[in-house]
Write a protein that holds these residues in place. Structure first.
Motif, PDB file in Angstrom:
ATOM      1  N   ASP A 236      36.128  76.880   9.775  1.00 34.17           N
ATOM      2  CA  ASP A 236      35.739  78.518   9.882  1.00 34.17           C
ATOM      3  C   ASP A 236      37.652  78.548   8.869  1.00 34.17           C
ATOM      4  O   ASP A 236      38.471  79.085   9.743  1.00 34.17           O
ATOM      5  N   GLU A 237      37.497  77.669   8.362  1.00 38.47           N
ATOM      6  CA  GLU A 237      39.184  77.413   7.058  1.00 38.47           C
ATOM      7  C   GLU A 237      39.772  79.093   6.487  1.00 38.47           C
ATOM      8  O   GLU A 237      40.952  78.549   5.912  1.00 38.47           O
ATOM      9  N   VAL A 259      37.714  81.087  19.953  1.00 36.85           N
ATOM     10  CA  VAL A 259      37.847  80.127  18.691  1.00 36.85           C
ATOM     11  C   VAL A 259      37.045  78.629  18.892  1.00 36.85           C
ATOM     12  O   VAL A 259      37.995  77.867  19.482  1.00 36.85           O
ATOM     13  N   SER A 261      35.912  76.848  16.952  1.00 36.71           N
ATOM     14  CA  SER A 261      36.427  75.987  15.558  1.00 36.71           C
ATOM     15  C   SER A 261      37.529  75.015  15.494  1.00 36.71           C
ATOM     16  O   SER A 261      38.658  75.143  16.574  1.00 36.71           O
ATOM     17  N   THR A 264      41.322  76.501  12.440  1.00 37.56           N
ATOM     18  CA  THR A 264      40.393  77.687  11.884  1.00 37.56           C
ATOM     19  C   THR A 264      41.729  77.939  11.030  1.00 37.56           C
ATOM     20  O   THR A 264      43.539  78.122  11.199  1.00 37.56           O
ATOM     21  N   CYS A 265      41.310  79.219  10.405  1.00 34.95           N
ATOM     22  CA  CYS A 265      42.135  80.120   8.865  1.00 34.95           C
ATOM     23  C   CYS A 265      43.135  79.499   8.816  1.00 34.95           C
ATOM     24  O   CYS A 265      45.184  79.591   8.650  1.00 34.95           O
ATOM     25  N   THR A 425      40.913  79.069  22.687  1.00 33.91           N
ATOM     26  CA  THR A 425      40.804  78.253  21.331  1.00 33.91           C
ATOM     27  C   THR A 425      40.402  77.335  22.017  1.00 33.91           C
ATOM     28  O   THR A 425      41.233  76.275  22.329  1.00 33.91           O
TER      29      THR A 425
END
Length: 662
Positions: A236-237, A259, A261, A264-265, A425
């Motif tokens: 989820d970049e 998270v 993922s 991420t972000c 996370t």
């Protein structure tokens, strides 16, 4: 003949309508069949037909909230059914076949996936010439405390990678596009299916969750208000400022974020054209917004002029993470996490101890990390990269050798408080595809179960040993043990080691005033078993101040210069100007006593924490929370810190337990 299709939105709610636009590579009339599959279960839920460049799906109200895919197949002319005609935009057809990023390439045989008995198999196969379109169906009303976000922005960012002017990739190639449209084919999951493992694991594992598109978070305050936990999964970049604002507010107001993922972000992007155009220049010099509204510049979140590192939301960043790409991607299956905080609730039931390895194959192909230092063999976040002070590191992986394969760095699994909520996370892209590994599955269950329930309660912050008294001075937690030693450690959520700090001559209770008064300067006070009030001098020696304290005291508090002590279920008081101790109240089974923010706290025989005002007369004790077996209690900066025989060191906020759900 090939058919191309896209949907007018990446999500719709149950009972709403979703329109698809179609085109093909032939001059023949456009018609065929469409099948819709629930990706999570692999079940075919609809077979229909289309005739013309437009097909409308009226989503049944009883469809499960999930990720779906529609597969369009061109039929022979004699099988053409009737449908709703419309005008198809010519730009629907790609100018060439999409290229695949070397960062995304990985043979499917190398993927770490859930065992087949937990992975529903698809009933639908995509044949040559077919086109598949993914979309999420949101719950019309929340049906679960858990909401899972699908990273449609990241999927679209990699769509047509390498085609000049049509894809956001390659990242620094001068022919890359800065604007791409959702009104085009593609924009589905990458070949590696980073998100699919968890999506297909959830239902067989007993979790009914609701789904949304990542784009729904852009203005999603009302959407999130109905949920307890938001789950981010896979890769989820790409996030807009609206997405971040919504999620951060949700957590600060008491929601939780899990998270599962990595990477991420990492990039900020903007939405234009009613949310159907994705803008990401990746270059402040090329982005016109940089001069007028720098906070919305489409660069990495941690880069100038945005300077809003994603660490502040999730605790970690790819900036200090690692990546192994292209032909080296399989290297990720050689790596494992190392446990650094085995007492944490995330590891409950795993049987893992400090230094144990777990999660082989879960790390990659990109990981996130925070900047940290080792203190007596324990990792502690420095905060230099924007990671909040509440972040605790649960596991680490040293991936600095990945510099040979892409980017060397670390992976740090962790958790933190953000306002009234909690963030966990996993800090890796492939977590969901490693759920066949028992420890990964147990940790995932622990996170989902705890963060989707109301109330967080006590959290373990380390070991305690045989402590009989505690108090906090500055940022240091002091403990007096049964052997007469004074122990110290920094007060934080990280499981830091205790260090020796001198001796405690017969001390059975400790206290520190919140504010200094003429009678009681700020410092470390103690009560001894033989009834002395003592004060620790700056050189580490102890001075006796009074010798008439209640004998056998097990708790001490000082508020506004006044002293309170707990001894054999009786609350004793001595005023700042008084010349003796007076019994003023009782609490059956009271052993521990402390104070913070102008209030007394004590444990009772029922195993509860009780609180009252610090008055020199009887007052009502009100129930606060479960004491979790605490026999030793202190408080500081709005938190209770506790331990007991055979128990670890734990803390929690000084707030009441939530009322039971009706």
């Amino acid at each position: 003949m090939t058919v191309y299709a896209y949907a007018e939105s990446t999500s719709r709610a149950q009972g709403e309508r979703l329109v698809f636009h179609l085109d093909h590579t032939s001059r023949a009339p456009l018609s065929g069949s469409v099948s819709v599959e629930d990706v999570a279960s692999g079940r075919r839920v609809l077979d229909a037909a289309f005739n013309g460049p437009r097909w409308t799906l009226d989503i049944p109200g009883d469809w499960t909230s999930s990720l779906y895919r529609a597969i369009f197949t061109v039929s022979p002319r004699e099988l053409m059914p009737t449908s709703e005609p419309a005008v198809s935009p010519r730009e629907l057809m790609p100018t060439s076949e999409p290229a695949v990023s070397p960062r995304e390439l990985m043979p499917t045989s190398e993927l770490a996936v859930s065992p087949r008995e937990l992975m529903p198999t698809s009933e639908l196969a995509v044949e040559e010439g077919d086109c598949e379109v993914y979309f999420a169906v949101r719950a019309a009303r929340p049906s679960s405390p858990i909401l899972l976000s699908i990273p449609f922005p990241t999927w679209q960012a990699y769509n047509r990678a390498g085609i000049p002017g049509e894809g956001l990739y390659w990242a620094e190639h001068p022919t890359r596009a800065a604007r791409v449209s959702f009104d085009r084919p593609g924009g589905g999951p990458p070949p590696e299916r980073w998100e699919e493992g968890m999506i297909r694991w959830l239902e067989p594992a007993g979790y009914d969750v609701d789904y949304c598109s990542g784009l729904d978070l852009h203005d999603g305050r009302e959407l999130l208000a109905g949920y307890r936990l938001l789950v981010v999964n896979g890769h989820d970049e790409y996030w807009t400022a609206g997405m971040r604002d919504t999620v951060e507010e949700f957590v600060r107001r008491g929601g939780n974020l899990a998270v599962f993922s990595g990477n991420t972000c990492w990039w900020q992007f903007r939405l234009e054209d009613g949310g159907r155009t994705m803008v990401c220049h990746r270059d402040a010099a090329a982005d016109p917004v940089a001069a007028t509204d720098p906070a919305l510049t489409t660069v990495e979140w941690s880069s100038s002029p945005v300077d809003r590192p994603e660490n502040s939301m999730i605790g970690v960043s790819f900036r200090r993470g690692a990546g192994t790409w292209g032909p080296y991607m399989q290297r990720m299956h050689d790596e494992s996490y190392v446990v650094r905080f085995p007492e944490h609730w995330a590891f409950a039931g795993t049987g893992l101890g400090e230094g144990d390895k777990f999660g082989r194959g879960a790390l990659g192909y990109e990981t996130d990390a925070c900047d940290f230092v080792e203190i007596d063999g324990v990792p502690a976040a420095t905060g230099r990269d924007g990671t909040p002070p509440s972040f605790v590191i649960l596991a680490t992986a040293d991936l600095r050798h990945w510099h040979r394969y892409g980017q060397g760095g670390m992976a740090t699994m962790g958790a933190m408080r953000l306002g009234a909520g909690t963030v966990f996370t996993a800090a890796t892209v492939n977590w969901g595809n490693a759920l066949h590994e028992p420890h990964v599955e147990r940790i995932t269950r622990n996170v989902l179960d705890r963060l989707s329930a109301s109330g967080d309660g006590w959290e373990v912050i380390g070991s305690a040993g045989a402590l009989r008294a505690m108090s906090v001075l500055g940022s240091v937690l002091y403990g007096a043990d049964a052997d007469g030693m004074l122990l110290t450690r920094e007060l934080s959520g990280q499981n830091l080691r205790w260090r020796r700090g001198g001796s405690t001559p017969g001390v059975t209770a400790l206290a520190v005033p919140r504010e200094a008064t003429p009678a009681r300067p700020i410092g470390l006070y103690g009560l001894t078993g033989d009834g002395r009030l003592v004060y620790r001098e700056p050189d580490g020696s102890w001075t006796t101040l009074l010798d008439d304290a209640p004998a056998g005291a097990t708790g001490l508090a000082t508020v506004n210069g006044e002293l309170f002590a707990a001894a054999s279920g009786t609350l004793w008081h001595r005023s700042a100007e008084g010349d003796r101790w007076e019994p003023i109240d009782t609490l059956p089974g009271m052993t521990a006593l402390t104070s913070t923010n102008g209030r007394l706290y004590a444990t009772d025989a029922a195993g509860r924490v009780r609180t009252r005002l610090p008055l020199g007369v009887p007052a009502e004790w009100t129930d606060l929370c479960d004491a979790a077996g605490a026999a030793v209690l202190t408080a500081h900066a709005g938190r209770l810190i506790a331990t007991g025989p055979g128990l670890p060191l734990s803390w929690r906020a000084c707030v009441p337990d939530p009322a039971p759900s009706s």
